[in-house]
Design an enzyme around this catalytic site. Structure first.
Site, PDB file in Angstrom:
ATOM      1  CG  HIS A  72      60.758 117.651   0.140  1.00 23.58           C
ATOM      2  ND1 HIS A  72      60.030 116.574  -0.309  1.00 23.58           N
ATOM      3  CD2 HIS A  72      60.993 117.414   1.464  1.00 23.58           C
ATOM      4  CE1 HIS A  72      59.834 115.727   0.692  1.00 23.58           C
ATOM      5  NE2 HIS A  72      60.405 116.223   1.767  1.00 23.58           N
ATOM      6  CE1 TYR A 201      53.967 114.094  -8.637  1.00 23.36           C
ATOM      7  CE2 TYR A 201      56.139 114.454  -7.670  1.00 23.36           C
ATOM      8  CZ  TYR A 201      54.810 114.822  -7.818  1.00 23.36           C
ATOM      9  OH  TYR A 201      54.327 115.924  -7.147  1.00 23.36           O
ATOM     10  N   PRO A 293      45.938 116.480  -9.808  1.00 23.58           N
ATOM     11  CG  PRO A 293      45.620 114.676  -8.370  1.00 23.58           C
ATOM     12  CD  PRO A 293      45.020 115.357  -9.557  1.00 23.58           C
ATOM     13  CE  LYS A 297      52.852 123.737 -10.340  1.00 22.26           C
ATOM     14  NZ  LYS A 297      53.768 123.992  -9.267  1.00 22.26           N
ATOM     15  CE1 TYR A 385      56.131 118.491  -8.266  1.00 19.02           C
ATOM     16  CE2 TYR A 385      57.533 119.494  -6.590  1.00 19.02           C
ATOM     17  CZ  TYR A 385      56.595 118.543  -6.977  1.00 19.02           C
ATOM     18  OH  TYR A 385      56.130 117.641  -6.025  1.00 19.02           O
TER      19      TYR A 385
END
Length: 394
Positions: A72, A201, A293, A297, A385
């Protein structure tokens, strides 16, 4: 029985450490209190940072990941119906993440260890580390009703938040940092196609939601629920309706629903213990730290701990650099706290807090809007990220 490194726990961190040590010619034995089938039944994370992907390749367990994993290059934020794209690859100079389930990582590592003939003792109950401060530590355990002793040079505690490794360290020598969040994630696994080609998200007045995946045919979805909620109160239909209500309309309209094959509620907490070592025993992964979550990480932090410990032990055995042993905790914690900060930030920005006053709500919205609308803000999100770089051991 004697080995160089005794590893408590056959989750992905213990198996990855064992694989790296084995390839470097450092003998190790893994003790696991559960059966192999039980270990593989755990449903966990699926977003791998660039650093973990590279580490799995270094360990020689990347073939299936590279063939079946989904690379991704970005993800989406849905802010009360407005969609914003975070272009990871562009913002980080080419870094990406890999979608590949933790269960599959574990399966690959198990297969590699079996093929190498390295020893894992499953259903080893009541494991206990001893003499961690001495020159000759050892671990006792029970197998088939018989107690055994494993002598070693070093012990790696890779046995999770509830494991024995951290509990074996005198409480007065540890400093605990913890924040428990007033909500959890209700998650389902379903054999349905993902609603979006990248993760989404979502923040909404009804609460947080996440659209994730394990493959092109298996999805993992989450919605924020109160800490007191019970999973049995959530039918599949209720879950799907709630998830759709929190997503932008175009995503909700094209979502394919289906029966769940797994459903659970995970509480959210931030937790760090310092130091991450006690004599010749080193805490790895969830044994030393937990993150919400939201920032993906948890597994990745465990991998960076593994990388640090492996590189230190490699220099110990190859170069006699025992001076590096005392640096393990310091090196790990620098990265741990940065990941804790990012996970806390993502959690604070995207979730609904019932006790927030009107001012706090506006600050939350403005903070998120600033980061998303600013190139520098998006770059900060992206570099965290994909994962901050591992520290070189010298």
């Amino acid at each position: 029985m004697k080995t160089q490194v005794a590893i408590i726990g056959a989750g992905p961190s213990g198996l990855l450490l064992g694989q790296l040590l084995h390839k470097a010619g450092i003998s190790n034995v893994i003790l696991e209190r559960q059966s192999p089938d039980y270990v593989l039944s755990r449903i966990r994370a699926g977003v791998l940072e660039q650093g973990m992907v590279d580490l799995l390749r270094q360990a020689g367990v990347h073939q299936r990941m590279d063939a079946e994993g989904l690379v991704h290059t970005g993800f989406e934020l849905a802010l009360n119906g407005r969609r914003a794209h975070i272009d990871l690859k562009t913002l980080t100079g080419g870094k990406t993440v890999m979608i590949y389930g933790q269960t599959e990582v574990t399966r690959d590592l198990m297969a590699a260890r079996e093929a190498a003939g390295a020893q894992t003792i499953y259903e080893a109950s009541n494991a206990r580390p001893h003499d961690m401060k001495g020159e000759q530590p050892y671990v006792t355990y029970e197998k088939d009703g018989v107690e055994h002793r494993l002598d070693c040079d070093y012990i790696a505690g890779c046995d999770g938040f509830h494991g024995v490794a951290r509990q074996s360290i005198p409480a007065e020598t540890l400093k605990v940092f913890e924040r428990v969040y007033p909500f959890g994630w209700l998650g389902i696994l379903a054999d349905t196609p993902p609603v979006n080609e990248e993760l989404v998200y979502a923040t909404h007045e009804r609460g947080f939601a996440l659209c994730s995946m394990r493959s092109n045919t298996r999805t993992r979805y989450y919605v924020q629920v109160g800490a007191e909620e019970k999973v049995e109160d959530w039918s599949d239909e209720r879950f799907w309706n709630e998830l759709k209500a929190r997503l932008p309309q175009d995503l909700a309209d094209k979502m394919v629903t289906g029966p769940s094959i797994e459903k659970s509620i995970a509480p959210l907490r931030s937790f760090v213990v310092e130091p991450m070592q006690y004599g010749r025993m080193f805490l790895v992964g969830d044994a030393a730290h937990i993150v919400p979550p939201t920032g993906a990480k948890g597994l990745n932090l465990a991998a960076s701990d593994v990388s640090t410990l492996f590189n230190i032990l490699k220099k110990v055995y190859e170069e006699g650099r025992t001076d590096l042993l005392e640096k393990y905790s310091e090196v790990c914690l620098r990265r741990v706290w940065k990941a804790e900060r990012f996970s806390w930030w993502m959690t604070s920005m995207l979730h609904k807090f019932d006790d927030n006053d009107a001012f706090s709500q506006r600050i939350q919205q403005t903070e998120l809007d600033y980061f998303v609308s600013s190139e520098a803000g998006r770059q900060t999100i992206a570099e965290n990220y994909v994962g901050l770089p591992y520290e070189t051991i010298e």
